[in-house]
Design an enzyme around this catalytic site. Structure first.
Site, PDB file in Angstrom:
ATOM      1  CE  LYS A  14      55.138  64.644  24.232  1.00 24.70           C
ATOM      2  NZ  LYS A  14      54.662  65.910  23.681  1.00 24.70           N
ATOM      3  NE  ARG A  89      59.958  68.806  24.164  1.00 25.88           N
ATOM      4  CZ  ARG A  89      58.730  68.935  23.685  1.00 25.88           C
ATOM      5  NH1 ARG A  89      57.764  69.419  24.434  1.00 25.88           N
ATOM      6  NH2 ARG A  89      58.461  68.597  22.447  1.00 25.88           N
ATOM      7  NE  ARG A 128      51.912  66.145  14.757  1.00 21.72           N
ATOM      8  CZ  ARG A 128      52.557  66.233  15.917  1.00 21.72           C
ATOM      9  NH1 ARG A 128      51.918  66.026  17.043  1.00 21.72           N
ATOM     10  NH2 ARG A 128      53.844  66.520  15.929  1.00 21.72           N
ATOM     11  NE  ARG A 163      53.681  70.477  15.494  1.00 19.31           N
ATOM     12  CZ  ARG A 163      53.850  69.960  16.721  1.00 19.31           C
ATOM     13  NH1 ARG A 163      52.803  69.645  17.443  1.00 19.31           N
ATOM     14  NH2 ARG A 163      55.046  69.743  17.213  1.00 19.31           N
ATOM     15  NE  ARG A 174      59.349  68.071  17.297  1.00 22.12           N
ATOM     16  CZ  ARG A 174      58.115  67.642  17.016  1.00 22.12           C
ATOM     17  NH1 ARG A 174      57.784  67.308  15.783  1.00 22.12           N
ATOM     18  NH2 ARG A 174      57.223  67.544  17.952  1.00 22.12           N
TER      19      ARG A 174
END
Ligand code: AMP
Length: 218
Positions: A14, A89, A128, A163, A174
Site C-alpha cells: 500500500k 487501523r 522489502r 526494516r 502485525r
C-alpha cells in the site's frame, strides 16, 4: 480529488501504491507509519517507547497518532485531497478520524482496500528494503522495484537496509493485529458505500496493481 484511505494488510504494497497515486494525481501521501518513524527518530521523549512498540509490531496509542495527524492535515497541501496510508487501523480510530474530519471541515472520500493472501504478503514483506536516509522503499524480489545498484538508494545514494519490523515473527504479530483490529473496518466502510476493493495477485507488478486502483480514481 477526493481524499483516499488505503487499507491493506502488511506486505500488500500500500505504501508503494499510495506513492504512485500521490505522484500521478499531485496530492500528498500521508503515512502514519512514516509520521511515527519521524517522531521516533527525532529524539523526543516519545522516541524510546515508539521504538520498542513499533519494533514489536504493536499499535501505538490513538492520542499520539491523532495529534500527529491533526498537525499534518492542517497543512495547506492537504486542501485539494490527500492519501492516508495506515490510518485508520481500527474501528475506534475510524470514529476518532470522523471527529477530526468534522473539526477540520473535510470529507471522508473513498476507501481503497487491497486484499492479498497471507503467504504472498509474507513473501513480499521479507523482500522489502528501505533507504536508511530518505525512507524510499524497494523490493529485492521485483525487477520493477529493485534498486539500480544493489544495496544503494536510487534517489539519494544512501545504503538500503531491512526494516526492523520486517521479519517473520513481527510480520505474524502485525498480520494478526490487522485481522483483529483493522479488518472489521472493511464491513464498516462497505456499509457506508465508499469501499473499493482490489485483489493483489502473485504475478502482479506494481503497475498492474496501480491500474486496478486507477479504475476507481477516474
Ligand atoms: P506501517 O509503516 O504502516 O507498516 O506502520 C509501522 C508501525 O507503525 C505499525 O506496526 C504500528 O506500530 C505503527 N502505526 C502506524 N500506523 C498506526 C496506526 N494508525 N495506529 C497505531 N499504530 C500505527
Amino acid at each position: 480529488m477526493k481524499n483516499i484511505i488505503f487499507i491493506a494488510p502488511p506486505g500488500a504494497g500500500k505504501g508503494t501504491q499510495a506513492k504512485m497515486v500521490s505522484e500521478k494525481y499531485g496530492i500528498p501521501h500521508i503515512s502514519t507509519g512514516d509520521l511515527l518513524r519521524d517522531e521516533r527518530n527525532s529524539g523526543s521523549e516519545l522516541s524510546e517507547m515508539l521504538k520498542q512498540e513499533m519494533d514489536k509490531g504493536n499499535l501505538i496509542d490513538d492520542n499520539i497518532i491523532v495529534h500527529l495527524l491533526r498537525e499534518r492535515l492542517n497543512k495547506v497541501d492537504c486542501n485539494n485531497g490527500y492519501i492516508l496510508d495506515g490510518y485508520p487501523r481500527s474501528v475506534l480510530q475510524s470514529k476518532i478520524y470522523e471527529d477530526l474530519l468534522l473539526e477540520l471541515n473535510k470529507e471522508i472520500g473513498i476507501v481503497i482496500y487491497m486484499d492479498i493472501d497471507k503467504d504472498l504478503a509474507l513473501e513480499r514483506t521479507l523482500s522489502r528494503l528501505i533507504c536508511s536516509s530518505c525512507g524510499a522503499s524497494y523490493s529485492s524480489a521485483s525487477l520493477e522495484l529493485k534498486p539500480k545498484i544493489d544495496g544503494i538508494c536510487d534517489r539519494c545514494g544512501h545504503m538500503l537496509r531491512v526494516r526492523g519490523d520486517d521479519n517473520p515473527e513481527v510480520f505474524s504479530n502485525r498480520f494478526d493485529t490487522y485481522l483483529r483490529e483493522t479488518k472489521p473496518l472493511i464491513d464498516y466502510y462497505n456499509s457506508l458505500g465508499i469501499l473499493k476493493t482490489i485483489t493483489v495477485l502473485k504475478n502482479d507488478t506494481a503497475q498492474d496493481v496501480f491500474n486496478k486502483i486507477e479504475q476507481f480514481l477516474k
